[in-house]
Design an enzyme around this catalytic site. Structure first.
Site, PDB file in Angstrom:
ATOM      1  N   ASP A   1      -4.605   1.243  10.557  1.00 11.62           N
ATOM      2  CA  ASP A   1      -6.196   1.117  11.040  1.00 11.62           C
ATOM      3  C   ASP A   1      -6.063  -0.144  12.618  1.00 11.62           C
ATOM      4  OD1 ASP A   1      -8.767   0.162  10.866  1.00 11.62           O
ATOM      5  OD2 ASP A   1      -7.711  -1.132   8.654  1.00 11.62           O
TER       6      ASP A   1
ATOM      7  N   GLY B   1       0.601  -1.549  -0.330  1.00  9.56           N
ATOM      8  CA  GLY B   1       0.473   0.209  -0.221  1.00  9.56           C
ATOM      9  C   GLY B   1       0.958   1.160   0.128  1.00  9.56           C
TER      10      GLY B   1
ATOM     11  N   ARG C   1      -5.851   1.073  -6.661  1.00  5.60           N
ATOM     12  CA  ARG C   1      -4.602   1.489  -6.173  1.00  5.60           C
ATOM     13  C   ARG C   1      -4.204   2.506  -7.149  1.00  5.60           C
ATOM     14  NH1 ARG C   1      -2.178  -2.406  -2.127  1.00  5.60           N
ATOM     15  NH2 ARG C   1      -2.371  -4.147  -2.638  1.00  5.60           N
TER      16      ARG C   1
ATOM     17  N   LYS D   1      -6.602   6.303  10.950  1.00 12.61           N
ATOM     18  CA  LYS D   1      -8.016   6.006  11.274  1.00 12.61           C
ATOM     19  C   LYS D   1      -8.297   5.331  12.843  1.00 12.61           C
ATOM     20  CE  LYS D   1     -10.163   3.199   8.314  1.00 12.61           C
ATOM     21  NZ  LYS D   1     -11.136   2.320   7.528  1.00 12.61           N
TER      22      LYS D   1
ATOM     23  N   GLU E   1       4.504   3.977   6.085  1.00 14.45           N
ATOM     24  CA  GLU E   1       2.458   3.350   5.457  1.00 14.45           C
ATOM     25  C   GLU E   1       1.727   3.903   5.137  1.00 14.45           C
ATOM     26  OE1 GLU E   1       1.816   0.295   5.290  1.00 14.45           O
ATOM     27  OE2 GLU E   1       2.010  -0.561   7.048  1.00 14.45           O
ATOM     28  N   ASP E   2       0.783   3.179   4.173  1.00 11.29           N
ATOM     29  CA  ASP E   2       0.136   4.465   3.823  1.00 11.29           C
ATOM     30  C   ASP E   2      -1.838   4.200   5.165  1.00 11.29           C
ATOM     31  OD1 ASP E   2      -0.944   1.201   4.125  1.00 11.29           O
ATOM     32  OD2 ASP E   2      -2.534   1.494   1.945  1.00 11.29           O
TER      33      ASP E   2
HETATM   34  C1  PRP Z   1      -3.095  -2.891   5.189  1.00 12.25           C
HETATM   35  C2  PRP Z   1      -1.659  -1.332   5.601  1.00 12.25           C
HETATM   36  C3  PRP Z   1      -1.355  -1.615   6.538  1.00 12.25           C
HETATM   37  C4  PRP Z   1      -2.409  -2.435   7.878  1.00 12.25           C
HETATM   38  C5  PRP Z   1      -3.060  -1.506   8.214  1.00 12.25           C
HETATM   39  O1  PRP Z   1      -2.045  -2.944   4.560  1.00 12.25           O
HETATM   40  O2  PRP Z   1      -0.652  -1.012   4.002  1.00 12.25           O
HETATM   41  O3  PRP Z   1      -0.093  -2.580   6.435  1.00 12.25           O
HETATM   42  O4  PRP Z   1      -3.172  -2.530   6.691  1.00 12.25           O
HETATM   43  O5  PRP Z   1      -4.191  -2.526   8.757  1.00 12.25           O
HETATM   44  P1  PRP Z   1      -4.032  -2.355  10.731  1.00 12.25           P
HETATM   45  O6  PRP Z   1      -3.490  -0.982  11.142  1.00 12.25           O
HETATM   46  O7  PRP Z   1      -4.822  -2.926  10.899  1.00 12.25           O
HETATM   47  O8  PRP Z   1      -3.135  -3.797  10.685  1.00 12.25           O
HETATM   48  P2  PRP Z   1      -3.016  -4.755   3.835  1.00 12.25           P
HETATM   49  O9  PRP Z   1      -3.097  -5.841   4.351  1.00 12.25           O
HETATM   50  O10 PRP Z   1      -4.302  -4.159   2.954  1.00 12.25           O
HETATM   51  O11 PRP Z   1      -1.787  -4.985   2.541  1.00 12.25           O
HETATM   52  P3  PRP Z   1      -1.896  -4.227   1.391  1.00 12.25           P
HETATM   53  O12 PRP Z   1      -0.582  -2.759   1.880  1.00 12.25           O
HETATM   54  O13 PRP Z   1      -0.920  -4.573   0.532  1.00 12.25           O
HETATM   55  O14 PRP Z   1      -2.610  -3.553   0.414  1.00 12.25           O
END
Ligand code: PRP
Length: 177
Positions: free
Chosen positions: A105, A46, A167, A133, A101-102
């Site tokens: 969450d 991400g 994306r 978030k 990080e993107d």
């Molecule tokens: C997303 C994002 C973080 C993670 C955050 O990755 O890039 O790594 O979720 O979520 P959390 O705080 O609940 O752990 P994702 O698993 O969607 O994979 P990606 O980056 O490959 O899209």
């Protein structure tokens, strides 16, 4: 041909606003690390678009590496299990490290990364996230630099996906089911 956002997508943060905020973050980071070398670690997948924009605005001696992580139970976000899918390709021991990080969450990924990266003995370890978030947090973690704090909505675009789609959207959009 790009067809543009569909009906179930609503722009939350437009591209201009993102780029302005990325410039501000880069300016702050450049000030804070003045005179030091900085290693960015982009968390795949991400973060790569955010990282690409951020790194070009940094006025620093900077290098980059990537770390791939995947989560189990992502649909419910309750398992908290994270695993490495792509490891670092060189040592970060003794380096000033900034994790990119993107989105922050639940914080499960962040908590896992802190443990893994601390084990590599960097000189310092900080983090920058484009989106925070806090409403969904299950772990007591917070980023050092935050682009935007957002409500509990499902977002895609600017690197963020739903089933590997969206994306490439230039804006951060809310995806309505
Ligand atoms: C997303 C994002 C973080 C993670 C955050 O990755 O890039 O790594 O979720 O979520 P959390 O705080 O609940 O752990 P994702 O698993 O969607 O994979 P990606 O980056 O490959 O899209």
């Amino acid at each position: 041909m790009n067809e543009g956002p569909s009906d179930n997508l609503q722009v939350l943060i437009g591209a201009d606003k993102i780029h302005e905020r990325v410039r501000e973050l880069a300016s702050q980071i450049s000030t804070d690390y003045r005179g030091r070398s900085l290693r960015l670690i982009g968390i795949l997948k991400g973060s790569w678009i955010f990282l690409a924009d951020l790194i070009r605005q940094l006025d620093l001696d900077v290098s980059v590496s990537f770390l791939g992580v995947a989560s189990y139970g992502r649909s419910t976000k309750t398992s908290g299990e994270v695993k490495i899918t792509l490891d670092l390709d060189d040592s970060i021991e003794g380096l000033d490290v900034l994790v990119v990080e993107d989105i922050l969450d639940t914080g499960e990924t962040f908590r896992y990364l802190q443990g893994v990266l601390t084990g590599h003995q960097p000189r310092s370890l900080k983090s920058v996230v484009l989106l925070d978030k806090p409403a969904r947090r299950t772990q007591h973690v917070k980023a050092d630099y935050v682009g935007f704090t957002i409500p509990d909505v499902f977002v895609v675009g600017y690197g963020l996906d739903f089933s590997q789609q969206y994306r490439n959207l230039p804006d951060v959009c809310v995806l309505h089911p």
